[in-house]
Design an enzyme around this catalytic site. Structure first.
Site, PDB file in Angstrom:
ATOM      1  N   SER A 220      39.034 103.310  54.109  1.00 32.52           N
ATOM      2  CA  SER A 220      39.796 102.154  54.558  1.00 32.52           C
ATOM      3  C   SER A 220      40.146 102.335  56.033  1.00 32.52           C
ATOM      4  O   SER A 220      39.255 102.478  56.865  1.00 32.52           O
ATOM      5  CB  SER A 220      41.029 101.951  53.673  1.00 32.52           C
ATOM      6  OG  SER A 220      41.626 100.694  53.904  1.00 32.52           O
TER       7      SER A 220
ATOM      8  N   GLU B 166      36.006  95.132  46.428  1.00 32.10           N
ATOM      9  CA  GLU B 166      36.989  95.642  47.387  1.00 32.10           C
ATOM     10  C   GLU B 166      38.314  94.870  47.321  1.00 32.10           C
ATOM     11  O   GLU B 166      39.296  95.344  46.791  1.00 32.10           O
ATOM     12  CB  GLU B 166      36.404  95.559  48.801  1.00 32.10           C
ATOM     13  CG  GLU B 166      35.281  96.536  49.064  1.00 32.10           C
ATOM     14  CD  GLU B 166      35.768  97.926  49.468  1.00 32.10           C
ATOM     15  OE1 GLU B 166      36.991  98.169  49.451  1.00 32.10           O
ATOM     16  OE2 GLU B 166      34.909  98.760  49.817  1.00 32.10           O
TER      17      GLU B 166
ATOM     18  N   HIS C  29      39.177  98.304  45.926  1.00 37.04           N
ATOM     19  CA  HIS C  29      39.389  99.034  47.171  1.00 37.04           C
ATOM     20  C   HIS C  29      40.119 100.347  46.920  1.00 37.04           C
ATOM     21  O   HIS C  29      41.116 100.393  46.203  1.00 37.04           O
ATOM     22  CB  HIS C  29      40.203  98.159  48.130  1.00 37.04           C
ATOM     23  CG  HIS C  29      40.356  98.706  49.503  1.00 37.04           C
ATOM     24  ND1 HIS C  29      39.299  98.870  50.360  1.00 37.04           N
ATOM     25  CD2 HIS C  29      41.456  99.143  50.181  1.00 37.04           C
ATOM     26  CE1 HIS C  29      39.729  99.358  51.514  1.00 37.04           C
ATOM     27  NE2 HIS C  29      41.031  99.545  51.428  1.00 37.04           N
TER      28      HIS C  29
END
Length: 508
Positions: free
Chosen positions: A210, A331, A417
């Site tokens: 991320s 995600e 995610h």
């Protein structure tokens, strides 16, 4: 000497016994670590001076030395951030501005120098730490690598500028991206000290997820980071983001200094606020309102991060190192394109024709709403950077993570995610729910690919399925599935092609 005594002496030479409290001599002094299950670990090691007082919003300074032994059995404070929201990547309190520490895991028994893996945590440049149990490096270290996890300044302490700060800076002093500067300082510490833990400073892999994945690509385009790492792995690390400039506003993109002025006003400080008054603010006051990663914390300062990542890659100015890059299959499954916030506005610039073509590619409004944000922010940018890196003549390995445990409580329809993190670290016991045999097989495979990549610059080896190199096998990736990893064509290429054309029009 008797035969028995000679045999014992030889045995002691061949099989050294590491103490329960291993030590390491670094430039600043002697560290006393801990040992468990054939891994030595050292925690809370300062790699820079505490960035407090006059050092707030200053480049990181060298850490102080110490006399005698320094206990390295406990983690340091996490960097100042809002209270944890349940993310297992945050780490234990307390938080403090005095947070620039790192942690090292190394095999107890080592033959020669080992490759090094430096983890850069995610959290939107607003939260997280290198001290979370999720990022414990022991299971990777057992694969014969040295693992380092780091803290770096977050939020407005790490990514911020204001005209008052600019007015007091000497010409040429880097500013704005203090968190990225901290990451570079940690890599410099690794270069200078990792040999004390059995690591090879010439064989360093940076990897992150991320915001940490975005940090990996920032470091790939940062001149000051050049030569500090030899491989890189960016997990869900964006790629098409348009960063704020330091001082110049752009349409729809205020500069870092404009954002700083807006914050100062919200804090009750006047237009002529002095730098001393900003530095005197309690750290907790800097958390409100929370800066947004995509619109506030991404800065092109012209020196540390000289340009946006995609522009550097397109011009071939990124670090010429092997790259793993990839995303998860679902995600941002919970964000819709009409939602408020920077992510939800990503499709606002589409023409009617572009929107209609994508709507058809997704099979209607429901498919578009469920997947377009993930494709715009993560999936197409990852493919694009992989293509650009391969076109520049560098090894690139694209992946898609689609492992979903039966115990997953989210109606995500795929791997959400950040869900790959415990698999990469082979730390499934940290996720707080039951994980089955297929999950453990996936974690073994993923950790093996990552550590093999750290060792050789190529994730392939053993009896694992072959991971195609993107330059040699264009538009083929490795997909991690519930049935195991498999090489295949990039999924949903039609809709990614349409997004690529959209980005080519709005940001040629």
């Amino acid at each position: 000497m008797s035969f028995t005594s000679l045999a014992m002496a030889i045995l002691m030479i061949l099989v050294p016994v590491s103490p329960a409290h291993p030590d390491a001599q670094v430039a600043q002094g002697r560290l006393i670590g801990r040992q468990a299950d054939e891994v030595d670990f050292f925690r809370g090691i300062p790699f820079a001076a505490p960035p407090v007082g006059a050092l707030r919003w200053m480049p990181p300074q060298a850490p102080a030395s110490w006399e005698g032994d320094r206990d390295a059995g406990s983690v340091g404070a996490i960097c100042v951030q809002a209270p944890a929201n349940g993310d297992p990547g945050v780490g234990p309190p307390p938080s403090s501005e005095d947070c620039l520490t790192l942690n090292v895991w190394t095999p107890t028994e080592r033959a020669g120098t080992l490759p090094v893996m430096v983890w850069i945590h995610g959290g939107g440049y607003n939260n997280g730490s290198g001290t979370a149990a999720l990022y414990d490096g022991a299971n990777l270290a057992r694969r014969c690598v040295v693992v380092v996890t780091i803290n770096y300044r977050l939020g407005r302490l790490g990514f911020f500028d204001h005209p008052a700060l600019a007015a007091e800076r000497p010409a040429g002093q880097p500013a704005g991206n203090y968190g990225v500067m901290d990451q570079i300082a940690a890599l410099e510490w690794v270069r200078d000290n990792i040999a004390a833990f059995g690591g090879d400073p010439a064989q360093v892999t940076i990897f992150g997820e991320s915001a940490g994945g975005a940090a990996v690509t920032h470091l790939m385009v940062a001149p000051a980071a050049r030569g500090l790492f030899s491989r890189a792995a960016a997990q869900s690390g964006l790629g098409r983001q348009r960063s704020a400039l330091m001082a110049g506003d752009r349409p729809g993109r205020p500069s870092a200094q404009s954002l700083g002025v807006a914050f100062a006003r919200s804090a009750g400080l006047g237009a002529d606020v002095a730098a001393e008054a900003l530095r005197a603010l309690p750290a907790e006051r800097l958390l409100t309102p929370m800066p947004a990663f995509f619109s506030d914390n991404l800065i092109v300062d012209g020196e540390v991060v000289p340009e946006d990542v995609v522009e550097a890659f397109a011009a071939g100015r990124q670090a010429p190192v092997p790259l793993i890059i990839g995303t998860n299959s679902a995600e941002f499954w919970w964000i819709r394109p009409v939602d408020a916030g920077a992510y939800g506005r990503t499709d606002d610039a589409m023409t009617d024709a572009e929107y209609d073509a994508l709507l058809a590619a997704y099979g209607g409004q429901d498919g578009y709403d469920a997947h377009v944000v993930s494709d715009l922010i993560f999936n197409e940018p990852a493919r694009h950077l992989a293509r650009l890196h391969a076109q520049a003549g560098h090894a690139a390995y694209l992946y898609r993570f689609d492992v979903v445990p039966d115990s997953n409580p989210e109606p995500s329809g795929g791997a959400t995610h950040a869900s790959e993190r415990p698999y990469v670290f082979d730390n499934l016991d940290t996720v707080g729910r039951t994980m089955g045999g297929r999950d453990h097989r996936a974690a073994t495979a993923m950790a093996d690919y990552w550590t093999t990549f750290a060792r050789a610059g190529d994730p392939n080896g053993g009896d694992r399925p072959a991971w195609p190199e993107f330059g040699a096998a264009p538009d083929r990736l490795l997909e991690f599935t519930n049935d195991g990893p498999a090489a295949k064509a990039v999924p949903f290429d039609e809709r990614l092609d349409l997004i690529e054309r959209f980005y080519g029009r709005v940001r040629p």
